[in-house]
Design a protein around this motif. Structure first.
Motif, PDB file in Angstrom:
ATOM      1  N   UNK A 227       0.897  -1.281  -0.126  1.00 34.44           N
ATOM      2  CA  UNK A 227      -0.038  -0.016   0.046  1.00 34.44           C
ATOM      3  C   UNK A 227       0.799   1.382  -0.077  1.00 34.44           C
ATOM      4  N   UNK A 228       1.888   1.122  -0.721  1.00 39.41           N
ATOM      5  CA  UNK A 228       2.935   2.265  -0.607  1.00 39.41           C
ATOM      6  C   UNK A 228       3.570   2.366  -2.117  1.00 39.41           C
ATOM      7  N   UNK A 229       3.741   3.529  -2.396  1.00 36.39           N
ATOM      8  CA  UNK A 229       4.647   3.651  -3.547  1.00 36.39           C
ATOM      9  C   UNK A 229       5.883   4.426  -3.047  1.00 36.39           C
ATOM     10  N   UNK A 230       7.161   4.282  -3.519  1.00 37.64           N
ATOM     11  CA  UNK A 230       8.249   5.146  -3.399  1.00 37.64           C
ATOM     12  C   UNK A 230       8.500   5.899  -4.611  1.00 37.64           C
ATOM     13  N   UNK A 231       8.657   7.011  -4.474  1.00 35.36           N
ATOM     14  CA  UNK A 231       9.045   7.986  -5.597  1.00 35.36           C
ATOM     15  C   UNK A 231      10.082   9.014  -5.471  1.00 35.36           C
ATOM     16  N   UNK A 232      10.384   9.469  -6.480  1.00 32.39           N
ATOM     17  CA  UNK A 232      11.442  10.490  -6.271  1.00 32.39           C
ATOM     18  C   UNK A 232      11.087  11.873  -7.192  1.00 32.39           C
ATOM     19  N   UNK A 233      11.675  12.966  -6.694  1.00 29.80           N
ATOM     20  CA  UNK A 233      11.167  14.088  -7.362  1.00 29.80           C
ATOM     21  C   UNK A 233      12.406  14.430  -8.237  1.00 29.80           C
ATOM     22  N   UNK A 234      12.373  15.762  -8.853  1.00 30.98           N
ATOM     23  CA  UNK A 234      13.299  16.316  -9.731  1.00 30.98           C
ATOM     24  C   UNK A 234      14.644  16.680  -8.890  1.00 30.98           C
ATOM     25  N   UNK A 235      14.562  16.823  -7.716  1.00 30.72           N
ATOM     26  CA  UNK A 235      15.677  17.255  -6.775  1.00 30.72           C
ATOM     27  C   UNK A 235      16.236  16.104  -6.122  1.00 30.72           C
ATOM     28  N   UNK A 236      15.628  14.912  -6.203  1.00 39.80           N
ATOM     29  CA  UNK A 236      16.474  13.634  -5.705  1.00 39.80           C
ATOM     30  C   UNK A 236      15.805  13.350  -4.377  1.00 39.80           C
ATOM     31  N   UNK A 237      14.817  14.093  -4.118  1.00 37.84           N
ATOM     32  CA  UNK A 237      13.932  13.774  -2.682  1.00 37.84           C
ATOM     33  C   UNK A 237      13.296  12.428  -2.798  1.00 37.84           C
ATOM     34  N   UNK A 238      13.315  11.676  -1.961  1.00 39.28           N
ATOM     35  CA  UNK A 238      12.677  10.479  -2.136  1.00 39.28           C
ATOM     36  C   UNK A 238      11.587  10.218  -1.158  1.00 39.28           C
ATOM     37  N   UNK A 239      10.251  10.040  -1.785  1.00 37.02           N
ATOM     38  CA  UNK A 239       9.025  10.189  -0.929  1.00 37.02           C
ATOM     39  C   UNK A 239       8.309   8.876  -0.798  1.00 37.02           C
ATOM     40  N   UNK A 240       7.204   8.931   0.089  1.00 31.59           N
ATOM     41  CA  UNK A 240       6.395   7.800  -0.132  1.00 31.59           C
ATOM     42  C   UNK A 240       4.681   8.381  -0.187  1.00 31.59           C
ATOM     43  N   UNK A 241       3.961   7.556  -1.151  1.00 31.66           N
ATOM     44  CA  UNK A 241       2.812   8.037  -1.337  1.00 31.66           C
ATOM     45  C   UNK A 241       2.163   6.616  -0.582  1.00 31.66           C
ATOM     46  N   UNK A 242       1.120   6.926   0.391  1.00 31.43           N
ATOM     47  CA  UNK A 242       0.483   5.841   0.915  1.00 31.43           C
ATOM     48  C   UNK A 242      -0.834   5.515   0.455  1.00 31.43           C
ATOM     49  N   UNK A 243      -1.019   4.600  -0.096  1.00 33.73           N
ATOM     50  CA  UNK A 243      -2.480   4.246  -0.969  1.00 33.73           C
ATOM     51  C   UNK A 243      -3.413   3.948   0.206  1.00 33.73           C
ATOM     52  N   UNK A 244      -4.639   3.997  -0.362  1.00 32.01           N
ATOM     53  CA  UNK A 244      -5.732   3.904   0.550  1.00 32.01           C
ATOM     54  C   UNK A 244      -5.909   2.339   0.994  1.00 32.01           C
TER      55      UNK A 244
END
Ligand code: PLP
Length: 445
Positions: free
Chosen positions: A361-378
């Motif tokens: 229930x989680x995706x791991x994403x990165x942005x253009x700056x190299x920040x690594x973030x998670x999006x919690x799925x419902x």
């Protein structure tokens, strides 16, 4: 009042001593004085090729025609002409005679997917319609070199009529893309006729025109032409700027006229080695485009057409450019990078990867700056089972007649109402073996 640049005055005087540049902004004057020979180019640019260079260029023009408008030629900087982005796009190079075995005359198989001459019907709901085979400037990187300037393909009224008939008789077509050659090389009256015939077709929702005239012959965008175009809305135009140097005051004025007529403008660039294969140049280009109300639409990977190998970059260069645009600048300024699939598969989008990983229930994403973030799925999501019975569905479509085309390709694997579990090429050894052994058995897993 606009004044001509010093270069423009020089070029105009050389070509037509009498008018002294007074007719520079008359597109008919520009077309009449279009440059097609090497002597004039040397004279106008004040350059000299060596005997060998000249012979090479001459040989190239015998295979692929040469034409440059005085306007576009005047953008070349003679001091460093060999590296000049306009020179490279307009003046033939002996490299055009170099062919490789992986190159093709018609890499996009436009002729194979052609039900009638001049039409390519590749996608379910839209067609490419070639209505002109000439251009005011022959791009050295043209993907349709096989056709453009070719006297064997002249879309005359009869051919165009057959194309119109095909569109009339094919109700799934909701979008037509007029191209060529350059459609704006046709006369105002003739264009008016084609557009009025198209607009009279009830199932045709939008008309698009692909033209490079805002870049190479901006004076073609006359008040009369614009008056004609705006009668046929919804009409969209895509143009073809490749380098920020091409965005001159004259080009801006042409774009402004089109935008003021309510025509949404897009741009299709081609990634070209030695011209724009640089993130800084591309960023400057897309900024200039949005300032002129032109939305960067596509950035093309150079096709596998014959005679353009010297323009080709690796795919990594395109990904690098997109990496350095997304997030770094306005979303409106970022084009979709596409490869037009050799063999006729159509345009395939390419992007850097932003999805790094994925758990229940989680995706791991990165942005253009190299920040690594998670999006919690419902934790709970009630999927709507879709049997395509929209009448009994609680989601409201209620758009009678919101036509749907049949399910195609990967889509089949994603939907509830199709039982397909895999797509299998029809030519694998395994398939052939099965067919040989037991023709009844069509399960391949
Ligand atoms: C590019 C192209 C189109 C239009 O594609 P879009 O992605 O809708 O812009 C249509 N037909 C052919 C043959 C094409 O090459």
């Amino acid at each position: 009042m606009l004044t001509l640049t010093k270069r423009e005055v020089q070029v105009a005087r050389h070509l037509d001593a009498e008018s002294k540049g007074n007719k520079w902004r008359d597109y008919k004057w520009q077309l009449k004085h279009t440059i097609r020979d090497l002597d004039t180019i040397q004279k106008l640019l004040g350059i000299t090729w060596t005997g060998e260079e000249r012979a090479d260029i001459q040989e190239t023009t015998a295979k692929f025609p040469l034409a440059v408008t005085p306007y576009y030629l005047s953008l070349i900087d003679p001091k460093d002409f060999k590296n000049d982005p306009v020179y490279k796009q307009a003046i033939p190079s002996v490299n055009e005679l170099q062919f490789f075995n992986y190159e093709m005359m018609d890499p996009l198989a436009e002729d194979k997917d052609s039900p009638v001459e001049g039409i390519t019907h590749r996608y379910p709901d839209r067609v490419l319609f070639l209505i002109s085979n000439t251009c005011s400037m022959y791009c050295r990187h043209c993907t349709r070199k096989r056709k453009v300037g070719d006297i064997d393909f002249i879309p005359d009224r009869k051919t165009v009529n057959r194309g119109l008939d095909y569109i009339r008789q094919t109700p799934v077509i909701r979008d037509v893309l007029l191209s060529g050659g350059d459609p704006f090389m046709l006369s105002d009256d003739y264009l008016d006729w084609i557009l009025s015939e198209l607009r009279a077709i009830p199932h045709l929702q939008i008309i698009r025109i692909g033209t490079r005239t805002p870049v190479v012959l901006p004076y073609r965008i006359t008040d009369n032409l614009v008056k004609i175009l705006k009668q046929y809305h919804p009409l969209w135009i895509n143009t073809h700027f490749n380098h920020p140097r091409e965005m001159t005051q004259s080009a801006s004025i042409a774009l402004e006229k089109l935008a003021n007529a309510g025509i949404p403008l897009g741009n299709q660039s081609v990634l070209l080695a030695g011209v724009n294969d640089c993130p800084r140049i591309m960023k400057e280009l897309v900024h200039k485009l949005v300032m002129n109300r032109v939305r960067p639409y596509y950035m093309y990977q150079c096709d596998l057409s014959e005679g353009i190998s010297h323009f080709r970059t690796p795919i990594s260069k395109g990904i690098e450019i997109i990496e350095r645009l997304i997030g770094h600048t306005s979303g409106y300024a970022v084009p979709t990078y596409v490869i037009d699939a050799p063999g006729g598969g159509g345009k395939i989008p390419i992007m850097p990867n932003y999805l790094i990983s994925w758990a229940t229930n989680r995706v791991v994403l990165r942005n253009y700056e190299g920040v690594i973030t998670t999006y919690r799925e419902p934790d709970s999501y009630e999927p709507v089972f879709c049997d395509r019975n929209c009448e009994s569905c609680k989601l409201q479509l209620k758009l009678d007649p919101a036509d749907e085309y049949k399910t195609i390709g990967i889509e089949k694997l994603l939907v509830d109402y199709d039982q397909t579990i895999s797509l299998i090429p029809s030519t694998t050894e395994r398939v052939e073996r099965r067919n040989g052994n037991n023709a009844e058995d069509d399960s391949l897993m």
